[in-house]
Design an enzyme around this catalytic site. Structure first.
Site, mmCIF file in Angstrom:
data_model
loop_
_atom_site.group_PDB
_atom_site.id
_atom_site.type_symbol
_atom_site.label_atom_id
_atom_site.label_comp_id
_atom_site.label_asym_id
_atom_site.label_seq_id
_atom_site.Cartn_x
_atom_site.Cartn_y
_atom_site.Cartn_z
ATOM 1 N N LYS A 111 -0.496 15.686 6.032
ATOM 2 C CA LYS A 111 -1.916 16.050 6.131
ATOM 3 C C LYS A 111 -2.100 17.518 6.506
ATOM 4 C CE LYS A 111 -4.208 11.878 5.959
ATOM 5 N NZ LYS A 111 -3.520 10.709 6.511
ATOM 6 N N LYS A 194 3.239 8.598 -5.437
ATOM 7 C CA LYS A 194 2.416 7.381 -5.343
ATOM 8 C C LYS A 194 0.979 7.684 -5.778
ATOM 9 C CE LYS A 194 0.458 7.752 -0.790
ATOM 10 N NZ LYS A 194 -0.355 7.121 0.175
ATOM 11 N N LYS A 197 -5.848 8.897 -3.821
ATOM 12 C CA LYS A 197 -7.123 9.564 -4.059
ATOM 13 C C LYS A 197 -6.947 11.070 -3.975
ATOM 14 C CE LYS A 197 -8.751 5.721 -1.701
ATOM 15 N NZ LYS A 197 -9.110 5.146 -0.422
HETATM 16 P P1 AMP Z 1 -5.486 4.228 2.143
HETATM 17 O O1 AMP Z 1 -6.186 4.448 0.859
HETATM 18 O O2 AMP Z 1 -4.480 5.281 2.462
HETATM 19 O O3 AMP Z 1 -6.424 3.919 3.266
HETATM 20 O O4 AMP Z 1 -4.590 2.940 1.931
HETATM 21 C C1 AMP Z 1 -5.087 1.630 2.047
HETATM 22 C C2 AMP Z 1 -4.019 0.630 1.682
HETATM 23 O O5 AMP Z 1 -3.626 0.807 0.306
HETATM 24 C C3 AMP Z 1 -2.737 0.754 2.512
HETATM 25 O O6 AMP Z 1 -2.250 -0.548 2.766
HETATM 26 C C4 AMP Z 1 -1.801 1.491 1.613
HETATM 27 O O7 AMP Z 1 -0.443 1.189 1.868
HETATM 28 C C5 AMP Z 1 -2.221 0.959 0.240
HETATM 29 N N1 AMP Z 1 -1.892 1.938 -0.804
HETATM 30 C C6 AMP Z 1 -2.496 3.136 -1.015
HETATM 31 N N2 AMP Z 1 -1.935 3.756 -2.069
HETATM 32 C C7 AMP Z 1 -0.933 2.951 -2.512
HETATM 33 C C8 AMP Z 1 0.018 3.040 -3.577
HETATM 34 N N3 AMP Z 1 0.037 4.067 -4.413
HETATM 35 N N4 AMP Z 1 0.895 2.022 -3.737
HETATM 36 C C9 AMP Z 1 0.853 0.946 -2.909
HETATM 37 N N5 AMP Z 1 -0.013 0.794 -1.885
HETATM 38 C C10 AMP Z 1 -0.893 1.784 -1.690
#
Ligand code: AMP
Length: 332
Positions: A111, A194, A197
């Site tokens: 970050k 990965k 957003k």
């Molecule tokens: P976030 O968008 O970072 O708040 O992530 C929310 C959830 O989505 C978390 O459990 C992350 O591990 C999962 N997640 C986000 N991006 C990925 C990805 N590319 N592959 C697998 N899980 C993801």
């Protein structure tokens, strides 16, 4: 019954990485465990959204959760900021989280690399808030994608430290969970890693976007010039497309494209068309439910209210005991 906690930050629309890494597990777990699923709006403040954007994004994710199939009669679905006990426990847990370990967190390092002009204290203590989300319901299982593994490890560390410090056996040790053999990592379309957003619009396929947008992105996904020798290893960007196929395409379809690749006869245009077609079959019903749900203000308000009440009941039980354990006791 074992308790489950997981959340998603409302930093925009949900993408299929969120879906397959997290939400797909929620859908099944809600029938098997005592589940708390939330929208992590306090977390998203670290990136300073405008008030209007924040509210819209929370509403969007709430509607997406419901459209994906979360059943508010089966699980507790809530907005993080509706539960003030989370902020209280965050204050207490911050006293036992150390600068060195927080600075070493991979997500903090990433970050500050991405946003060098906004290195705020909330970013540093982000893993503490994440741990609190889990500890406040004394959860055992946390369905998350592979990127969150280190945060769960830190949660265990903070929970165990609290138990040791006060000589109690209060917080269980939560484990990351996925119904598949390993934690899921959904790759992005730009070949950079990965799906996320922050990877830009072209990287992610969003649950609520129109077919034409998703198809265009898939057709533009990065590939190479094609295999030169039979059975050669796939470069990352090509492997990524095969990994995405695993999520939505039938096994025999994937086998055919694999054989074509191994025989140097693959046409990436055909593979992408197939992927876009199967993606749309998967996304269409979710998108249609989402559009209806987003319009239904009463349903959303009711869902958030019921969720807040259930989540607060659980969190306030934990806080009552935590205050007692740490010696915050009332005189009156
Ligand atoms: P976030 O968008 O970072 O708040 O992530 C929310 C959830 O989505 C978390 O459990 C992350 O591990 C999962 N997640 C986000 N991006 C990925 C990805 N590319 N592959 C697998 N899980 C993801």
């Amino acid at each position: 019954m074992e308790r489950v906690v997981s959340g998603i930050r409302p930093t925009g629309k949900l993408h299929i990485g969120n879906y397959f890494g997290a939400v797909a597990n929620f859908l099944k777990m809600q029938y098997e465990y005592d589940c708390f699923f939330f929208i992590a709006d306090i977390h998203s403040l670290t990136t300073h959204p405008t008030p209007a954007d924040l509210h819209q994004n929370v509403k969007h994710v709430l509607a997406e959760y419901i459209a994906a199939g979360l059943d508010i009669d089966k699980c507790t679905l809530f907005v993080q900021s509706d539960v003030p006990e989370i902020s209280e426990l965050y204050t207490y847990m911050n006293m036992n989280a150390y600068l060195g370990e927080l600075e070493r967190s991979a997500s903090f390092k990433e970050k500050i690399r991405m946003n060098p002009d906004n290195v705020n204290a909330g970013l540093l203590t982000y893993p503490v808030l994440m741990a609190v989300d889990i500890l406040v319901h004394r959860a055992h299982k946390v369905p998350v994608g592979k990127d969150q593994e280190q945060h769960i490890e830190m949660t265990r560390q903070f929970g165990n430290r609290f138990n040791r410090l006060y000589n109690v056996d209060f917080f269980p040790e939560p484990q990351a969970f996925s119904y598949s053999n390993a934690l899921v990592k959904v790759p992005g379309l730009t070949g950079s890693g990965k799906m996320s957003k922050s990877g830009g619009e072209a990287d992610a396929i969003f649950l609520s976007d129109d077919e034409s947008i998703n198809t265009k992105k898939i057709m533009r996904a990065k590939t190479d010039e094609g295999p030169k020798t039979q059975n050669q290893k796939k470069p990352t960007e090509v492997q990524n497309l095969f990994d995405l196929m695993q999520l939505v395409c039938k096994p025999d379809v994937i086998d055919t494209f694999n054989s074509d690749y191994n025989a140097c006869a693959i046409r990436y245009g055909d593979l992408k068309k197939q992927l876009a077609y199967d993606m749309e079959i998967f996304l269409k019903p979710i998108r249609e439910r989402f559009i209806d749900t987003l319009k239904n203000e009463n349903l959303l308000a009711n869902a958030a209210k019921i969720g807040a009440e259930k989540a607060r009941a659980s969190a306030s039980r934990t806080l009552k005991e935590v205050r007692e354990i740490i010696g915050i006791r009332k005189f009156y």
